[in-house]
Scaffold this active site. Structure first.
Site, PDB file in Angstrom:
ATOM      1  N   TYR A  78     -27.639 -72.128 -24.200  1.00 38.09           N
ATOM      2  CA  TYR A  78     -27.548 -71.265 -25.381  1.00 38.09           C
ATOM      3  C   TYR A  78     -27.244 -72.105 -26.600  1.00 38.09           C
ATOM      4  CZ  TYR A  78     -22.424 -71.513 -25.287  1.00 38.09           C
ATOM      5  OH  TYR A  78     -21.121 -71.947 -25.317  1.00 38.09           O
ATOM      6  N   CYS A  79     -27.546 -71.520 -27.758  1.00 34.26           N
ATOM      7  CA  CYS A  79     -27.223 -72.129 -29.046  1.00 34.26           C
ATOM      8  C   CYS A  79     -26.746 -71.004 -29.961  1.00 34.26           C
ATOM      9  CB  CYS A  79     -28.431 -72.868 -29.619  1.00 34.26           C
ATOM     10  SG  CYS A  79     -29.811 -71.790 -30.026  1.00 34.26           S
ATOM     11  N   LYS A  80     -26.846 -71.187 -31.256  1.00 35.30           N
ATOM     12  CA  LYS A  80     -26.354 -70.177 -32.195  1.00 35.30           C
ATOM     13  C   LYS A  80     -27.163 -68.888 -32.136  1.00 35.30           C
ATOM     14  CE  LYS A  80     -25.311 -69.397 -37.055  1.00 35.30           C
ATOM     15  NZ  LYS A  80     -25.288 -69.942 -38.406  1.00 35.30           N
TER      16      LYS A  80
END
Length: 127
Positions: A78-80
């Site tokens: 995941y990221c932002k």
């Protein structure tokens, strides 16, 4: 010329994303949860148990993780907002990993859904 958005859109057509409503189960089932944001973003708050490996060095670091079992390692990234994670998932699949998922909407969707986050030295935050 392509834009970064074009690359992300193409990646999202090739990878598996899990809805934020199912993300906790996906995290629980993952052998490794990887936060591909930058270190300062990770330090500001992350999913419990996630390992920080910035997107720019992912391909160089993932094989060295102690929990890595090879091609069948269940990876969640995941990221932002899910763009970098989509590109990361695509790269992991190109490396030969068969079980890679990304959280649709990323960490922002996780937080908006009221799911718990961890901040270093602060324990668990449920808000």
């Amino acid at each position: 010329m392509k834009t970064a958005h074009d690359l992300v859109s193409a990646a999202k057509n090739q990878i598996t994303e899990v809805a934020v409503a199912e993300a906790q189960d996906a995290c629980d089932q993952a052998d490794i949860v990887i936060d591909v944001r930058e270190p300062a973003e990770y330090a500001a708050g992350h999913i419990a148990g996630a390992i920080s490996i910035p997107r720019g060095v992912l391909e160089f670091k993932v094989n060295d993780l102690p929990a890595n079992k090879g091609a069948d390692t269940n990876l969640l990234v995941y990221c932002k907002t899910s763009g970098r994670a989509a590109l990361a998932a695509q790269s992991l699949e190109a490396l030969g990993y068969k079980q890679v998922v990304s959280i649709a909407g990323g960490f922002e969707a996780w937080v908006e859904a009221g799911k718990p986050t961890v901040r270093p030295h602060e324990g668990v935050d449920f808000g």
